[in-house]
Enzyme design. Structure first.
Site, PDB file in Angstrom:
ATOM      1  N   ASP A  94       0.853  -1.190   0.000  1.00 52.50           N
ATOM      2  CA  ASP A  94       0.000   0.000   0.000  1.00 52.50           C
ATOM      3  C   ASP A  94       0.888   1.240   0.000  1.00 52.50           C
ATOM      4  OD1 ASP A  94       0.933   0.288   2.568  1.00 52.50           O
ATOM      5  OD2 ASP A  94      -0.930  -0.293   3.533  1.00 52.50           O
ATOM      6  N   ASP A 268      -8.298  -7.374   1.093  1.00 50.13           N
ATOM      7  CA  ASP A 268      -7.281  -7.583   2.127  1.00 50.13           C
ATOM      8  C   ASP A 268      -7.804  -7.065   3.457  1.00 50.13           C
ATOM      9  OD1 ASP A 268      -5.429  -5.024   3.249  1.00 50.13           O
ATOM     10  OD2 ASP A 268      -6.747  -4.574   1.558  1.00 50.13           O
ATOM     11  N   CYS A 306     -13.760 -28.058   8.713  1.00 50.54           N
ATOM     12  CA  CYS A 306     -12.529 -27.487   8.158  1.00 50.54           C
ATOM     13  C   CYS A 306     -11.436 -28.561   8.116  1.00 50.54           C
ATOM     14  CB  CYS A 306     -12.067 -26.315   9.022  1.00 50.54           C
ATOM     15  SG  CYS A 306     -10.531 -25.532   8.456  1.00 50.54           S
ATOM     16  N   CYS A 308      -8.117 -27.715   7.612  1.00 47.07           N
ATOM     17  CA  CYS A 308      -6.811 -27.060   7.732  1.00 47.07           C
ATOM     18  C   CYS A 308      -5.929 -27.821   8.712  1.00 47.07           C
ATOM     19  CB  CYS A 308      -6.979 -25.610   8.186  1.00 47.07           C
ATOM     20  SG  CYS A 308      -7.330 -25.365   9.949  1.00 47.07           S
ATOM     21  N   CYS A 311      -7.188 -27.720  12.395  1.00 46.37           N
ATOM     22  CA  CYS A 311      -8.379 -28.526  12.693  1.00 46.37           C
ATOM     23  C   CYS A 311      -8.127 -30.020  12.551  1.00 46.37           C
ATOM     24  CB  CYS A 311      -9.533 -28.083  11.801  1.00 46.37           C
ATOM     25  SG  CYS A 311     -10.155 -26.426  12.214  1.00 46.37           S
ATOM     26  N   HIS A 337      -5.666 -21.129  11.100  1.00 49.72           N
ATOM     27  CA  HIS A 337      -7.054 -21.501  10.815  1.00 49.72           C
ATOM     28  C   HIS A 337      -7.828 -20.362  10.162  1.00 49.72           C
ATOM     29  CE1 HIS A 337     -11.157 -22.949  11.201  1.00 49.72           C
ATOM     30  NE2 HIS A 337     -11.433 -21.771  11.720  1.00 49.72           N
TER      31      HIS A 337
END
Length: 379
Positions: A94, A268, A306, A308, A311, A337
């Site tokens: 940015d 974002d 989930c 991931c 998890c 997560h």
């Protein structure tokens, strides 16, 4: 060839949302997408390898903070931001404008730029469109942002009009100062608050400068979500179909879906990493505060739906213990997560666009997540 190009793959017949692909010098990524924020050349508690593992293709870093620490000269000497942080995917930086206006109570805006104080040391600093371009050229990100004035919400029309006109003049100076258009794309930022006439003016000014991409700024700054959605509905169609559209600072699940439906390609936000450090997790059934006492003997995963790394391997009870004990590993697990959750959500959004059912997906997700319930807890 332009440093940044956009490829439109499909438009959802149900909603008008678009599936696309952005090509950069450090690889391509499919859109709509969520971009994890790595303010100081690191996504907090995550390694680049973990970000790759969870499917991130582009991340953000912050011009203002890297200018102060370690300094853009050090990053340049290291070979640029990619080499400095060992990230071989795309990077967006940015302009630093948001931090100038959000972190410093002592600032003075003039046509040349902004005088303000370093929020760490109190040192007097000056940031101009030309300086913002020089810093970002030294950092070497794939996508740079023009220096703009980030106005507060609400703001009077008269002030906002003056600000929009200044931002347009600054955008032109940014283009003139940009030294690396061959390998760094520069996006313009459409401002104007909640005023449709000013959004139209800003979009007209910036599209006439032919940036390779456009951001919509000045949203998610305190306005109600229906106001944000209404602004997107009349602003997004003003931007070229052939270029990427980026909604700055938005990361709640509902806003990602609603933004995609309104034609946004890139998002974002620090939200998923920030709330993770407080033990708050995003799940398919809504918000879960894992540090709460009721999870002390809960040996199930954060989210049973989930897959991931967190998890698949760790329980709510264990993660609660770590978070309550201020163990860094607990913050890493919740951060992993949350980022995975949003990246996976955007994958589901892209699949729904492909199958022309994003509107149905929104209704199903909102119902399961709990957004349709009275007094639903959001982020």
């Amino acid at each position: 060839m332009a440093a940044i190009t956009y490829e439109l793959i499909k438009t959802c017949k149900q909603t008008g949302a678009r599936l696309g692909r952005v090509h950069t010098p450090h690889g391509s990524f499919d859109t709509p997408t969520f971009m994890p924020v790595g303010t100081l050349a690191t996504v907090k508690t995550m390694s680049p390898e973990e970000l790759t593992e969870m499917g991130a293709k582009i991340i953000l870093s912050n011009t203002y903070h890297l200018w102060l620490r370690p300094g853009e000269d050090i990053v340049r000497e290291a070979g640029g931001l990619h080499k400095f942080m060992n990230w071989d995917g795309a990077i967006l930086t940015d302009s630093g404008g948001f931090q100038v206006f959000s972190l410093s109570d002592l600032r003075e805006i003039e046509e040349k730029g902004v005088h303000f104080r370093n929020h760490i040391s109190g040192e007097k600093l000056f940031l101009s469109p030309e300086k913002a371009m020089q810093i970002q050229n030294d950092l070497g990100a794939d996508i740079m942002m023009a220096f703009d004035e980030c106005t507060p919400y609400p703001a009077e029309h008269k002030y906002m009009k003056s600000s929009v006109e200044r931002t347009s003049r600054w955008a032109e100076r940014c283009l003139q100062a940009h030294q690396r258009p061959h390998d760094q794309g520069l996006f313009g930022i459409v401002q104007g608050g909640e005023y449709e006439d000013l959004r139209r003016q800003s979009a007209h000014d910036l599209t006439s400068l032919d940036f390779p991409g456009y951001a919509i700024g000045g949203l998610s700054v305190g306005e109600p979500k229906d106001v944000m959605n209404r602004v997107l509905e009349y602003t997004t169609p003003l931007l070229p179909d052939s270029k990427p559209r980026y909604l700055m600072g938005v990361g709640s699940p509902d806003s990602l879906i609603d933004g995609a439906i309104r034609g946004i390609d890139m998002f974002d936000c620090v939200l998923p990493t920030r709330i993770a450090r407080n033990g708050t997790c995003m799940t398919s059934n809504g918000r879960l505060v894992v540090r709460n006492a009721k999870y002390a003997r809960d040996f199930g995963p954060i989210d049973p739906n989930c897959d991931c790394h967190t998890c698949r391997n760790y329980s709510r009870a264990y993660i609660r213990h770590l978070v309550k004990s201020n163990e860094t590993f607990g913050l890493r697990l919740t951060t992993y997560h949350n980022l995975y959750f949003l990246l996976n959500l955007m994958q589901q959004v892209r699949e729904a666009i492909t199958e022309d059912r994003l509107g149905d997906f929104r209704e199903e997700f909102f119902e399961q997540y709990g957004f349709n319930k009275p007094n639903a807890k959001n982020f």
